[in-house]
Design an enzyme around this catalytic site. Sequence first.
Site, mmCIF file in Angstrom:
data_model
loop_
_atom_site.group_PDB
_atom_site.id
_atom_site.type_symbol
_atom_site.label_atom_id
_atom_site.label_comp_id
_atom_site.label_asym_id
_atom_site.label_seq_id
_atom_site.Cartn_x
_atom_site.Cartn_y
_atom_site.Cartn_z
ATOM 1 N N GLY A 27 0.965 -1.234 -0.111
ATOM 2 C CA GLY A 27 0.044 0.021 -0.246
ATOM 3 C C GLY A 27 0.920 1.322 0.180
ATOM 4 N N ARG A 51 7.049 -9.491 -14.186
ATOM 5 C CA ARG A 51 7.980 -10.530 -13.741
ATOM 6 C C ARG A 51 8.397 -11.633 -14.922
ATOM 7 N NH1 ARG A 51 4.952 -11.667 -7.701
ATOM 8 N NH2 ARG A 51 6.533 -10.020 -6.914
ATOM 9 N N HIS A 87 -4.122 -15.452 -10.398
ATOM 10 C CA HIS A 87 -2.757 -15.007 -9.927
ATOM 11 C C HIS A 87 -2.431 -16.189 -8.724
ATOM 12 C CE1 HIS A 87 0.034 -12.130 -8.255
ATOM 13 N NE2 HIS A 87 -0.520 -12.181 -7.004
HETATM 14 N N1 LIG Z 1 -1.951 -8.969 -5.998
HETATM 15 C C1 LIG Z 1 -0.676 -8.739 -6.133
HETATM 16 O O1 LIG Z 1 -0.168 -8.986 -7.037
HETATM 17 C C2 LIG Z 1 -0.064 -8.897 -4.646
HETATM 18 C C3 LIG Z 1 1.111 -8.724 -4.648
HETATM 19 C C4 LIG Z 1 1.812 -8.513 -3.357
HETATM 20 C C5 LIG Z 1 1.148 -8.619 -2.254
HETATM 21 N N2 LIG Z 1 -0.048 -9.023 -2.392
HETATM 22 C C6 LIG Z 1 -1.076 -9.197 -0.899
HETATM 23 O O2 LIG Z 1 -1.146 -7.739 -0.849
HETATM 24 C C7 LIG Z 1 -1.689 -7.836 0.663
HETATM 25 C C8 LIG Z 1 -0.772 -6.606 1.544
HETATM 26 O O3 LIG Z 1 0.685 -6.976 1.441
HETATM 27 P P1 LIG Z 1 1.798 -6.318 2.082
HETATM 28 O O4 LIG Z 1 2.992 -6.803 1.908
HETATM 29 O O5 LIG Z 1 1.425 -4.884 2.098
HETATM 30 O O6 LIG Z 1 1.203 -6.531 3.675
HETATM 31 P P2 LIG Z 1 1.565 -5.818 5.111
HETATM 32 O O7 LIG Z 1 1.301 -6.661 6.302
HETATM 33 O O8 LIG Z 1 2.812 -4.852 4.906
HETATM 34 O O9 LIG Z 1 0.528 -4.635 4.970
HETATM 35 C C9 LIG Z 1 -1.137 -4.928 5.100
HETATM 36 C C10 LIG Z 1 -1.675 -3.700 5.983
HETATM 37 O O10 LIG Z 1 -2.906 -3.846 5.958
HETATM 38 C C11 LIG Z 1 -3.448 -3.401 7.309
HETATM 39 N N3 LIG Z 1 -4.869 -3.942 7.587
HETATM 40 C C12 LIG Z 1 -5.130 -4.935 8.051
HETATM 41 N N4 LIG Z 1 -6.582 -5.078 8.120
HETATM 42 C C13 LIG Z 1 -6.946 -3.726 7.999
HETATM 43 C C14 LIG Z 1 -8.504 -3.244 7.747
HETATM 44 N N5 LIG Z 1 -9.415 -4.032 8.104
HETATM 45 N N6 LIG Z 1 -8.505 -1.986 7.343
HETATM 46 C C15 LIG Z 1 -7.279 -1.312 6.780
HETATM 47 N N7 LIG Z 1 -6.038 -1.864 7.042
HETATM 48 C C16 LIG Z 1 -5.918 -3.085 7.460
HETATM 49 C C17 LIG Z 1 -2.423 -3.703 8.079
HETATM 50 O O11 LIG Z 1 -2.273 -3.045 9.400
HETATM 51 C C18 LIG Z 1 -1.192 -3.678 7.591
HETATM 52 O O12 LIG Z 1 -0.532 -2.231 7.556
HETATM 53 C C19 LIG Z 1 -1.433 -9.106 1.058
HETATM 54 O O13 LIG Z 1 -2.577 -9.887 1.102
HETATM 55 C C20 LIG Z 1 -0.591 -9.604 0.022
HETATM 56 O O14 LIG Z 1 -0.499 -11.114 -0.403
HETATM 57 C C21 LIG Z 1 -0.750 -8.986 -3.451
#
Ligand SMILES: NC(=O)c1ccc[n+]([C@@H]2O[C@H](COP(=O)([O-])OP(=O)(O)OC[C@H]3O[C@@H](n4cnc5c(N)ncnc54)[C@H](O)[C@@H]3O)[C@@H](O)[C@H]2O)c1
Length: 313
Positions: free
Chosen positions: A12, A151, A175
């Site tokens: 994010g 990738r 994915h």
């Molecule tokens: N689609 C893709 O290509 C792709 C690529 C990378 C990661 N991801 C996914 O993205 C997600 C985030 O990954 P990340 O590495 O940033 O994780 P992260 O743990 O660094 O960040 C996730 C954030 O979400 C917050 N959060 C949790 N519940 C919440 C809520 N109800 N409201 C608001 N915020 C909330 C947490 O506090 C945390 O800061 C994971 O599910 C990961 O698997 C997807």
Amino acid sequence: MKITVVGAGAVGATTADNIARKALAEEVVLLDIKEGFAEGKAQDMSQTAALLGFDTRITGVTNDYSQTAGSAVAVITSGIPRKPGMTREELIGTNAGIVKSVAENLLKYSPDIILVIVSNPMDTMTYLALKATGIPKNRIIGMGGTLDSARFKYQLSKKLSASAADLNAIVVGGHGDTTMIPLIHHATWNSLPVTDFLSTEEQDEIVKATMVGGATLTKLIGTSAWYAPGAATAAVVESIVKDQKKLFTASVYLEGEYGQQDINLGVPVLLGKNGVEKILPLALSEDETKRFAESADAVRNMNDVLKESGFIS
Ligand SMILES: NC(=O)c1ccc[n+]([C@@H]2O[C@H](COP(=O)([O-])OP(=O)(O)OC[C@H]3O[C@@H](n4cnc5c(N)ncnc54)[C@H](O)[C@@H]3O)[C@@H](O)[C@H]2O)c1
């Protein structure tokens, strides 16, 4: 123009950073549930404005959706990432509840919003957001294929000693490590078929390395990656807010396209001001068609878990 990013964690924050650097909006609202976390990240990023020369205002908020009101686009990254050895699918129990409530809250304050879903398992989370909110299918886009395609180009560029920017290559299907389909027979190097320059063994190596691209990084870093995911998500947002109509693979709702019904899966689409402007047809070989159908079956099984757990009816 206001863009919201929910989840101020690794992906994010990187997405918000890219959006601000590219000045895609006047304001980026970064929202997290962890007290003070989004505020801190927003301040840190804002302190790069003078150095990098952008004017986008970055606002961090703790779970206050009123601050997201009037957003044109929101990116949902909230939820848990995978740890080494985990599959994306294992995240469903925790992330489904988070994604559903986040999508519903965003809609309350921005009824015309376009949602870009990143949280995993992404195809199923995109399907959930669509079903839970009932918003038109063109306004829900799952980001995964854009990253997987980047990738794929990286793997091709290494093997060919070529510029990644000279390569055209896409990944379709789900994915997931086993559900994504890198289409090597459609890939080109500035319009020359890449298969003309690679042995069958090399092609197999590239496809395999692409499919486990995320897992490889999770093993090395200890958590899931964020630079390429953040850049890919910002590229999707850019095409929407600038109405660029760029072609990406994204997880969109299929109603007969590619022989599939009632499912979100990665296919080539044009992204513009209405979100999904068009789903493009692609002539798949017999083998690719079979793999696409298998990928759909696997994603459909995950979607069934949502129904069994009562997240959707
Ligand atoms: N689609 C893709 O290509 C792709 C690529 C990378 C990661 N991801 C996914 O993205 C997600 C985030 O990954 P990340 O590495 O940033 O994780 P992260 O743990 O660094 O960040 C996730 C954030 O979400 C917050 N959060 C949790 N519940 C919440 C809520 N109800 N409201 C608001 N915020 C909330 C947490 O506090 C945390 O800061 C994971 O599910 C990961 O698997 C997807």
